[in-house]
Write a protein that holds these residues in place. Structure first.
Motif, PDB file in Angstrom:
ATOM      1  N   ASN A 145       5.888  -0.382  -2.330  1.00 17.74           N
ATOM      2  CA  ASN A 145       4.804  -0.415  -3.315  1.00 17.74           C
ATOM      3  C   ASN A 145       3.521  -0.831  -2.608  1.00 17.74           C
ATOM      4  OD1 ASN A 145       3.209  -0.606  -5.579  1.00 17.74           O
ATOM      5  ND2 ASN A 145       4.202  -2.431  -6.398  1.00 17.74           N
ATOM      6  N   ASN A 146       2.862   0.149  -1.950  1.00 16.75           N
ATOM      7  CA  ASN A 146       1.695  -0.208  -1.145  1.00 16.75           C
ATOM      8  C   ASN A 146       0.546   0.754  -1.370  1.00 16.75           C
ATOM      9  OD1 ASN A 146       1.057   1.677   1.398  1.00 16.75           O
ATOM     10  ND2 ASN A 146       3.275   1.751   1.038  1.00 16.75           N
ATOM     11  N   LYS A 147      -0.626   0.296  -0.973  1.00 16.66           N
ATOM     12  CA  LYS A 147      -1.807   1.145  -0.948  1.00 16.66           C
ATOM     13  C   LYS A 147      -2.559   0.865   0.347  1.00 16.66           C
ATOM     14  CE  LYS A 147      -5.577   2.929  -3.761  1.00 16.66           C
ATOM     15  NZ  LYS A 147      -6.287   2.860  -5.069  1.00 16.66           N
ATOM     16  N   PRO A 156       3.870  -6.067  -4.418  1.00 11.67           N
ATOM     17  CA  PRO A 156       2.773  -5.105  -4.255  1.00 11.67           C
ATOM     18  C   PRO A 156       1.965  -5.442  -2.997  1.00 11.67           C
ATOM     19  CG  PRO A 156       2.883  -5.894  -6.515  1.00 11.67           C
ATOM     20  CD  PRO A 156       3.817  -6.758  -5.716  1.00 11.67           C
ATOM     21  N   THR A 175       9.654  -6.059  -2.792  1.00 10.17           N
ATOM     22  CA  THR A 175       9.134  -5.491  -4.038  1.00 10.17           C
ATOM     23  C   THR A 175       7.720  -6.004  -4.320  1.00 10.17           C
ATOM     24  OG1 THR A 175      10.142  -7.295  -5.317  1.00 10.17           O
ATOM     25  CG2 THR A 175      11.447  -5.282  -5.028  1.00 10.17           C
TER      26      THR A 175
END
Length: 289
Positions: A256-258, A230, A228
């Motif tokens: 939850n990634n960019k 980021p 979980t």
């Protein structure tokens, strides 16, 4: 920067009866811990450290078997054990919460730490995770011939003994996008640190990490699917080993990634394009606009 100048920046800390070289700079409340790649060392970050310490306390250590840390012959060199040393070092430094950045070999040490973090087996909070050009999806990686030879139990020892700086220089240059960006001095300093403490005697043992990436695939990729935390994926587009497909697959799997692309960079973007790499890291953490 010379190896000696880099060495003078750090200290030696004993962890599990092994001597670990650690650079610890900056006086900010937020702490950035960095796990370096193979076959190099914390020296990979000498160009970007001045920018990073404007925003973080930055801690980078040489894994056992690398750089200025111990290189014992009677050691497993398992990524599991490297994770043990890393966590014990963080505890020794009394860290409570960190942003974890990992590159190459370091990404697999990081995934083992994430696996433990998911199960609440470590008492250090990881607030953010940054993954950079590592072959975690080993089935998608484009391994170099020398990597395949070194990880082999039969050929590895002999290849390690026969390795020389000419071969090393050639292989490092091949994984840069712009070959002119790697200087002879940098290659000399990297090679010096590989040889430090009779390092060539263990380099074939270090290479077993590739086999572990297959063996622990479900544990480590599973940890990324479950986390979980980021996560920022910062990836050089022209890495011939940890290819773009790995970053794209990670981006599909991590909840939850960019994903951030670094154009016109090879496997060592922190050395090849330090300004762009630093900016991407800091932008991903909302440190700069």
């Amino acid at each position: 920067m010379t190896s000696q100048e880099w060495k003078e920046k750090g200290n030696f800390i004993t962890i599990n009866n092994r001597t670990v070289f650690v650079v610890d700079e900056g006086n900010h409340e937020e702490t950035l811990v960095i796990l370096h790649g193979y076959p190099t060392s914390s020296y990979d970050y000498y160009k970007v450290l001045p920018e990073l310490v404007k925003h973080y306390r930055v801690i980078i250590h040489d894994h056992i078997g690398f750089g200025f840390s111990d290189k014992p012959l009677n050691y497993s060199y398992s990524l599991i054990e490297q994770a043990d040393v890393t966590i014990q070092l963080w505890r020794h430094l009394q860290l409570k919460k960190v942003t974890l950045l990992a590159h190459d070999y370091g990404t697999s040490v990081a995934t083992e730490i994430i696996a433990r973090h998911n199960k609440e087996l470590i008492d250090i909070e990881i607030g953010q995770l940054i993954l950079c050009n590592g072959s975690m999806h080993i089935e998608l990686a484009k391994l170099r011939t020398i990597q395949k030879l070194l990880k082999n139990k039969i050929t590895g020892k002999w290849v390690g003994k026969l390795a020389n700086q000419f071969i090393f220089n050639r292989n490092i240059r091949k994984i840069y996008f712009d070959k002119s960006k790697v200087t002879q001095q940098e290659l000399d300093e990297m090679w010096f640190q590989i040889n430090n403490n009779n390092g060539r005697s263990v380099i074939h043992l270090l290479s077993n990490y590739i086999n572990e990436r297959y063996f622990f695939w479900h544990r480590w990729i599973g940890a990324l699917k479950e986390t979980t935390i980021p996560t920022s994926i910062i990836w050089a587009t022209h890495d011939p080993i940890a290819v773009k497909a790995i970053a794209m697959q990670l981006s599909k799997e991590i909840p939850n990634n960019k994903l951030y692309w670094l154009e016109n960079s090879g496997h060592f973007p922190m050395l090849e394009n330090p300004k762009n790499w630093s900016s991407s890291v800091l932008q991903s953490q909302n440190k700069i606009n």
